[in-house]
Design a protein around this motif. Sequence first.
Motif, PDB file in Angstrom:
ATOM      1  N   LYS A  45      30.711  72.319  54.206  1.00 42.28           N
ATOM      2  CA  LYS A  45      31.947  71.967  54.570  1.00 42.28           C
ATOM      3  C   LYS A  45      33.375  71.388  54.574  1.00 42.28           C
ATOM      4  N   LYS A  82      35.760  70.655  58.003  1.00 45.70           N
ATOM      5  CA  LYS A  82      35.348  71.363  58.494  1.00 45.70           C
ATOM      6  C   LYS A  82      35.765  70.336  60.182  1.00 45.70           C
ATOM      7  N   ARG A  83      34.820  68.929  59.564  1.00 51.00           N
ATOM      8  CA  ARG A  83      34.326  68.032  60.754  1.00 51.00           C
ATOM      9  C   ARG A  83      35.365  67.369  61.227  1.00 51.00           C
ATOM     10  N   SER A  84      36.052  66.938  59.981  1.00 49.42           N
ATOM     11  CA  SER A  84      37.981  65.377  60.640  1.00 49.42           C
ATOM     12  C   SER A  84      38.998  66.881  61.080  1.00 49.42           C
TER      13      SER A  84
END
Length: 269
Positions: free
Chosen positions: A211, A243-245
């Motif tokens: 993540k 990693k996503r935001s």
Amino acid sequence: MARKLFCQISPLTYKISVYKCQKLRSIKDIFSKANFAKDKQKEPLEFLAYAHNSLIRRRLGNVDMELQENKAVNLSLAAPKVTNVLIKPGQTFSFWRLVGSTHKKYGYKEGLQISNGKVSAGVGGGMCQFTNLIHWIVCHTPLKIIEHHHHDRFDLFPDFNRQVPFGMGTSIFNNYLDYRFFNPTDTTFQLITYVKDEYLCAQMRSDKPTKYSYHIKAENERFEKKGEQFYRLGEVYRTVVDKRSGNIIKKELLRKNNALVMYKLENND
């Protein structure tokens, strides 16, 4: 004059002390509740968490290059014993439990060793470069370091092609000074290690995508003179990023360096 420790009296008492420490570690592990990683899988896990290569033959002051060549042999013997090991949820990785003895009867040669700020040669020397690499890899994952010994009280050599911040090294001695980490996640990790050309190579892979990404950087690095001696100062920080935001989750201090410089600095008297 300070009274000598038992291990400092003679080479014999030193060997006795080492033997005692090794036996105590073995006994402690027997009664430990730790679930040590030992299973291996030849097929790499799907996701790459982090990878790094470490130059084997480095210019280290006036160190005999034969010790560097011997280190290359030692690393090539140890890497196959570690590679492909799975670190499952709740398991502990132990470097020495996988590598085992580095006795000359197994082909190990005299390599560079560091103890109390001094450089010497010893059979199986150079293994700290292996755990240095593993430590750097682990610091880029959510794995939890549970045993890590430092030898960063001394800055022994001028930087040569440095890729990893000073202070991120490890100190090990078979078997009682170990490098260990624990897997607190629900993800299985796999450590792959091998020697190729001029490098010791390592990958940490996983069965699920991680993540977070991890960024390690030295800050405020400097040399300061205290009395007649120079010290290397600075901090090493790790930034954890979602990693996503792309948001920074936290920034943490990994090391605060205050190391005695053991070589002559250029442009300094």
